[in-house]
Design a protein around this motif. Structure first.
Motif, mmCIF file in Angstrom:
data_model
loop_
_atom_site.group_PDB
_atom_site.id
_atom_site.type_symbol
_atom_site.label_atom_id
_atom_site.label_comp_id
_atom_site.label_asym_id
_atom_site.label_seq_id
_atom_site.Cartn_x
_atom_site.Cartn_y
_atom_site.Cartn_z
ATOM 1 N N SER A 1 0.802 -1.227 0.000
ATOM 2 C CA SER A 1 0.000 0.000 0.000
ATOM 3 C C SER A 1 0.832 1.273 0.000
ATOM 4 O O SER A 1 0.282 2.368 -0.130
ATOM 5 C CB SER A 1 -0.931 0.002 1.220
ATOM 6 O OG SER A 1 -0.174 -0.054 2.426
ATOM 7 N N ALA A 2 2.141 1.162 0.137
ATOM 8 C CA ALA A 2 2.988 2.362 0.154
ATOM 9 C C ALA A 2 2.893 3.096 -1.179
ATOM 10 O O ALA A 2 2.858 2.460 -2.237
ATOM 11 C CB ALA A 2 4.437 1.974 0.430
ATOM 12 N N PRO A 3 2.833 4.424 -1.155
ATOM 13 C CA PRO A 3 2.805 5.164 -2.419
ATOM 14 C C PRO A 3 4.104 4.989 -3.193
ATOM 15 O O PRO A 3 5.180 4.880 -2.602
ATOM 16 C CB PRO A 3 2.596 6.617 -1.978
ATOM 17 C CG PRO A 3 2.997 6.671 -0.552
ATOM 18 C CD PRO A 3 2.757 5.315 0.017
ATOM 19 N N GLY B 1 0.576 4.595 -9.782
ATOM 20 C CA GLY B 1 1.663 5.456 -9.319
ATOM 21 C C GLY B 1 1.155 6.707 -8.634
ATOM 22 O O GLY B 1 0.039 7.175 -8.902
ATOM 23 N N ALA B 2 1.985 7.262 -7.761
ATOM 24 C CA ALA B 2 1.597 8.448 -6.992
ATOM 25 C C ALA B 2 2.061 9.742 -7.629
ATOM 26 O O ALA B 2 1.489 10.808 -7.355
ATOM 27 C CB ALA B 2 2.149 8.357 -5.576
ATOM 28 N N GLY C 1 -4.050 14.505 -10.784
ATOM 29 C CA GLY C 1 -3.863 14.451 -9.342
ATOM 30 C C GLY C 1 -2.554 13.824 -8.912
ATOM 31 O O GLY C 1 -2.342 13.557 -7.722
ATOM 32 N N LEU C 2 -1.645 13.601 -9.856
ATOM 33 C CA LEU C 2 -0.348 13.027 -9.520
ATOM 34 C C LEU C 2 0.510 14.021 -8.760
ATOM 35 O O LEU C 2 0.434 15.233 -8.986
ATOM 36 C CB LEU C 2 0.385 12.594 -10.788
ATOM 37 C CG LEU C 2 -0.212 11.395 -11.539
ATOM 38 C CD1 LEU C 2 0.441 11.259 -12.907
ATOM 39 C CD2 LEU C 2 -0.048 10.105 -10.734
ATOM 40 N N ASP C 3 1.341 13.497 -7.863
ATOM 41 C CA ASP C 3 2.282 14.354 -7.142
ATOM 42 C C ASP C 3 3.428 14.763 -8.056
ATOM 43 O O ASP C 3 3.793 14.054 -8.998
ATOM 44 C CB ASP C 3 2.856 13.608 -5.930
ATOM 45 C CG ASP C 3 1.886 13.554 -4.782
ATOM 46 O OD1 ASP C 3 0.883 14.296 -4.803
ATOM 47 O OD2 ASP C 3 2.111 12.769 -3.845
ATOM 48 N N ARG C 4 4.006 15.901 -7.762
ATOM 49 C CA ARG C 4 5.165 16.391 -8.502
ATOM 50 C C ARG C 4 6.200 16.873 -7.488
ATOM 51 O O ARG C 4 5.942 17.773 -6.699
ATOM 52 C CB ARG C 4 4.772 17.485 -9.480
ATOM 53 C CG ARG C 4 3.865 18.547 -8.897
ATOM 54 C CD ARG C 4 3.429 19.552 -9.956
ATOM 55 N NE ARG C 4 2.692 20.635 -9.326
ATOM 56 C CZ ARG C 4 1.397 20.928 -9.583
ATOM 57 N NH1 ARG C 4 0.722 20.216 -10.478
ATOM 58 N NH2 ARG C 4 0.802 21.915 -8.971
ATOM 59 N N VAL C 5 7.347 16.230 -7.497
ATOM 60 C CA VAL C 5 8.400 16.518 -6.531
ATOM 61 C C VAL C 5 9.552 17.206 -7.256
ATOM 62 O O VAL C 5 10.189 16.615 -8.133
ATOM 63 C CB VAL C 5 8.889 15.229 -5.844
ATOM 64 C CG1 VAL C 5 10.045 15.529 -4.903
ATOM 65 C CG2 VAL C 5 7.736 14.570 -5.093
ATOM 66 N N ASP D 1 -1.118 9.632 -17.768
ATOM 67 C CA ASP D 1 -2.263 8.715 -17.744
ATOM 68 C C ASP D 1 -1.824 7.288 -17.439
ATOM 69 O O ASP D 1 -2.475 6.578 -16.660
ATOM 70 C CB ASP D 1 -2.990 8.756 -19.090
ATOM 71 C CG ASP D 1 -3.778 10.044 -19.291
ATOM 72 O OD1 ASP D 1 -4.085 10.709 -18.286
ATOM 73 O OD2 ASP D 1 -4.075 10.373 -20.451
ATOM 74 N N ASP D 2 -0.725 6.862 -18.052
ATOM 75 C CA ASP D 2 -0.266 5.484 -17.836
ATOM 76 C C ASP D 2 0.268 5.280 -16.419
ATOM 77 O O ASP D 2 0.076 4.204 -15.827
ATOM 78 C CB ASP D 2 0.805 5.127 -18.870
ATOM 79 C CG ASP D 2 0.211 4.909 -20.257
ATOM 80 O OD1 ASP D 2 -1.028 5.003 -20.399
ATOM 81 O OD2 ASP D 2 0.990 4.651 -21.195
ATOM 82 N N LEU D 3 0.932 6.303 -15.870
ATOM 83 C CA LEU D 3 1.414 6.198 -14.492
ATOM 84 C C LEU D 3 0.241 6.126 -13.523
ATOM 85 O O LEU D 3 0.238 5.309 -12.589
ATOM 86 C CB LEU D 3 2.312 7.387 -14.155
ATOM 87 C CG LEU D 3 2.890 7.405 -12.743
ATOM 88 C CD1 LEU D 3 3.735 6.165 -12.469
ATOM 89 C CD2 LEU D 3 3.723 8.667 -12.510
ATOM 90 N N LEU D 4 -0.765 6.950 -13.743
ATOM 91 C CA LEU D 4 -1.953 6.932 -12.890
ATOM 92 C C LEU D 4 -2.659 5.586 -12.982
ATOM 93 O O LEU D 4 -3.047 5.007 -11.959
ATOM 94 C CB LEU D 4 -2.898 8.060 -13.308
ATOM 95 C CG LEU D 4 -4.182 8.198 -12.478
ATOM 96 C CD1 LEU D 4 -3.864 8.624 -11.053
ATOM 97 C CD2 LEU D 4 -5.126 9.203 -13.139
#
Length: 262
Positions: A93-95, A122-123, A146-150, A115-118
């Protein structure tokens, strides 16, 4: 709140901070890289950072470069990165954040990549060579999905750059503890503490420190002032030297640093 930010916040509420573990996809092969990533989570890693092998990894140290080059030489294809994320998120369950240089995303197509990562579970993305003011397409795609961006922040970053990284990032800001490339060091640069303080002043509520962390003691030290500690080279070397069992033991040893000192 993002899954990554929620995980970090939960670890902070528990009296610690998050342990973020990096491994490259496809090393030593795809199946074993998936097993190794799952082993990290099963042994105390809170957030996974999966690196996409790339032909010009300018930020990576020797250990990671050698692993990613081996993956490429063995025929790694970008699509396998999404396959790995899907396989891992089906079991833990870890992101899972994907770490990638920007050229592969551009070549694949920013919207299609997002789209493919989501779809794979993927987080979000860590993008070491992309700065916010050149990331309009990624900002739009990540807002849509809604994906994170670091984004990264370094000790040399100006106040304006730090503020920009804080405002653009979602999940956490990646605070690079030293100038230069990744790799385990005997001392985590004291500049990290100052950098995190500057990120706090810029409004950051979630900053994780990476580059050079290799012991439980360093993890504990970093978590005294940061929200997460990122470890890569040590875990990659463990996998290279001893396989999945060794990387599991290395993760468990690092995770001791997230617990109160006895």
């Amino acid at each position: 709140m993002s899954a990554v930010a929620e995980t970090i916040a939960a670890r902070k509420a528990a009296g610690s901070g998050a342990l973020v573990g990096y491994l490259p996809v496809g090393f030593p092969n795809l199946a074993e890289s998936i097993e190794a990533a799952v082993a990290l989570v099963e042994n105390g890693v809170d957030v996974l950072e999966l690196g996409l092998p790339y032909s010009d990894p300018v930020m990576d140290g020797t250990v990671i470069q050698e692993a990613t080059q081996q993956a490429l030489a063995s025929g790694f294809k970008l699509q396998q990165g999404f396959e790995a994320v899907a396989a891992i998120t089906a079991r833990v369950s870890a992101p899972v954040l994907m770490m990638t240089y920007w050229n592969p995303v551009l070549a694949y197509g920013v919207e299609r990549f997002s789209d493919d990562l989501l779809a794979a579970g993927g987080a979000g993305l860590i993008t070491p060579d992309l700065i916010p003011d050149e990331a309009a397409d990624w900002m739009a795609a990540s807002d849509r999905t809604g994906l994170d961006r670091v984004f990264l922040a370094a000790p040399s970053s100006t106040t304006a750059r730090l503020e920009q990284a804080v405002q653009a990032s979602r999940g956490f800001v990646y605070a690079v503890s030293t100038m230069g490339i990744t790799g385990a060091r005997s001392d985590v640069d004291s500049a990290a503490r100052g950098l995190v303080a500057r990120l706090r002043d810029a409004g950051s509520t979630s900053a994780c420190v990476g580059v050079g962390i290799s012991t439980a003691e360093q993890v504990r030290e970093v978590l005294e002032y940061a929200d997460g500690a990122i470890v890569g080279s040590l875990l990659v070397k463990a996998l290279a030297d001893g396989g999945v069992d060794a990387v599991a033991r290395a993760a468990a040893a690092l995770a001791i640093g997230t617990r109160p000192a006895s």
